[in-house]
Design an enzyme around this catalytic site. Structure first.
Site, PDB file in Angstrom:
ATOM      1  N   GLU A 137       0.805  -1.221   0.000  1.00 30.45           N
ATOM      2  CA  GLU A 137       0.000   0.000   0.000  1.00 30.45           C
ATOM      3  C   GLU A 137       0.844   1.280   0.000  1.00 30.45           C
ATOM      4  OE1 GLU A 137      -3.154  -0.051   2.873  1.00 30.45           O
ATOM      5  OE2 GLU A 137      -4.023  -1.902   2.076  1.00 30.45           O
ATOM      6  N   GLU A 155      -5.658  -8.880   0.743  1.00 28.95           N
ATOM      7  CA  GLU A 155      -6.314  -8.533   2.011  1.00 28.95           C
ATOM      8  C   GLU A 155      -7.783  -8.255   1.753  1.00 28.95           C
ATOM      9  OE1 GLU A 155      -4.769  -5.482   4.625  1.00 28.95           O
ATOM     10  OE2 GLU A 155      -2.709  -5.873   3.940  1.00 28.95           O
TER      11      GLU A 155
END
Length: 285
Positions: free
Chosen positions: A121, A217
């Site tokens: 991220e 995720e």
């Protein structure tokens, strides 16, 4: 591609290439203490006893908390395959992470590696730019090649980052794309969360250039704040598990669920209680 067509396509392939399924595991326990080798082994063994069995684990780091030093021996004993994470936030940390991965390969070989993710991220948080991150990906790839290891390399980010044309250099550099998709954080009602998840997946597929898109995720919290129309509960976790975990496996989408045992976090996405018993029915029938 709509949900129904994904399922049909997945059913056609189910006898050929079964989807990877696993869990995310942090390097620390709920207490905040780093996991020991024994802690890793207990977690790996518990995952394999859950309905359907989960032989794969995604790790966030290589060096932090001596993650690979402690996790790899436990993985070898239990037959667990590791999706290894390499943090990239700053130059010193990146070098430390690379060295921890290199040492693990030099000591234990590379059969325990499922794949490697360089960064997590970073693009969403705007901590780097795509060209520099692509160089880091090739840096790790070259290091592994130098010791005879050639696992597939990916990067993990949000679907919003992947669809940004400014980040195409990372798509070009990876072998697969790791997609983090949380309908909860988007404030989407649990009843609409399934559609939001598959729509996000399809948006990333559309810019992937034909490369595999893995769900690295996703999950639903059992406690924490209400965000928009999203609220935490065990019942909502159950529904999201059946809709998304089971649906992804049936659809041949590689998926790593978030998370096994973050009991003390807020919000908590744990699927097990403090005694490591499942909070939900984790079977997919």
């Amino acid at each position: 591609m709509k949900f129904a067509s994904i399922l049909a396509f997945g059913a056609a392939l189910s006898g050929v290439n079964a989807a990877l399924k696993g869990f995310n595991l942090a390097g620390h326990l709920a207490s905040g203490a780093c996991r020991t080798e024994n802690d890793w082994q207990l977690a790996f063994e518990r995952l394999q006893t859950l309905p359907g069995g989960f032989p794969n684990v995604r790790l966030y780091a290589s060096g932090d908390c001596d993650t690979l030093k402690n996790a790899v021996p436990a993985a070898l004993r239990t037959g667990t395959k590791l999706l290894v994470g390499v943090w990239t936030q700053d130059a010193n940390k990146f070098e430390n992470e690379k060295q921890a991965l290199l040492q693990a390969v030099q000591q234990h070989g590379h059969d325990w590696i499922l794949a490697v993710s360089v960064g997590s991220e970073d693009l969403y948080r705007q901590e780097t730019n795509a060209d520099f991150l692509a160089q880091q990906i090739w840096d790790v790839r070259g290091m592994l090649w130098s010791v005879g290891a050639s696992p597939t390399i990916g990067h993990v980010d949000t679907w919003t980052a992947w669809v940004d044309p400014a980040n195409k250099a990372v798509i070009d550099a990876v072998d697969w794309i790791g997609n983090d998709a949380y309908a909860y954080f988007e404030g989407i009602d649990n009843g609409d969360a399934k559609n939001a998840y598959y729509e996000a997946h399809d948006k990333v597929v559309a810019v992937s250039g034909g490369k595999e898109v893995w769900t690295t995720e996703t999950g639903w919290p059992i406690s924490g704040a209400t965000i928009g129309a999203s609220f935490p509960s065990v019942n909502n976790l159950q529904k999201f598990w059946w809709d998304v975990a089971c649906g992804s496996i049936a659809s041949n989408i590689n998926i790593f669920w978030y998370i096994l045992d973050d009991f003390a976090d807020n919000p908590s996405f744990a699927v097990l209680d403090y005694y490591y018993n499942p909070l939900i029915d984790m079977s997919c029938s």
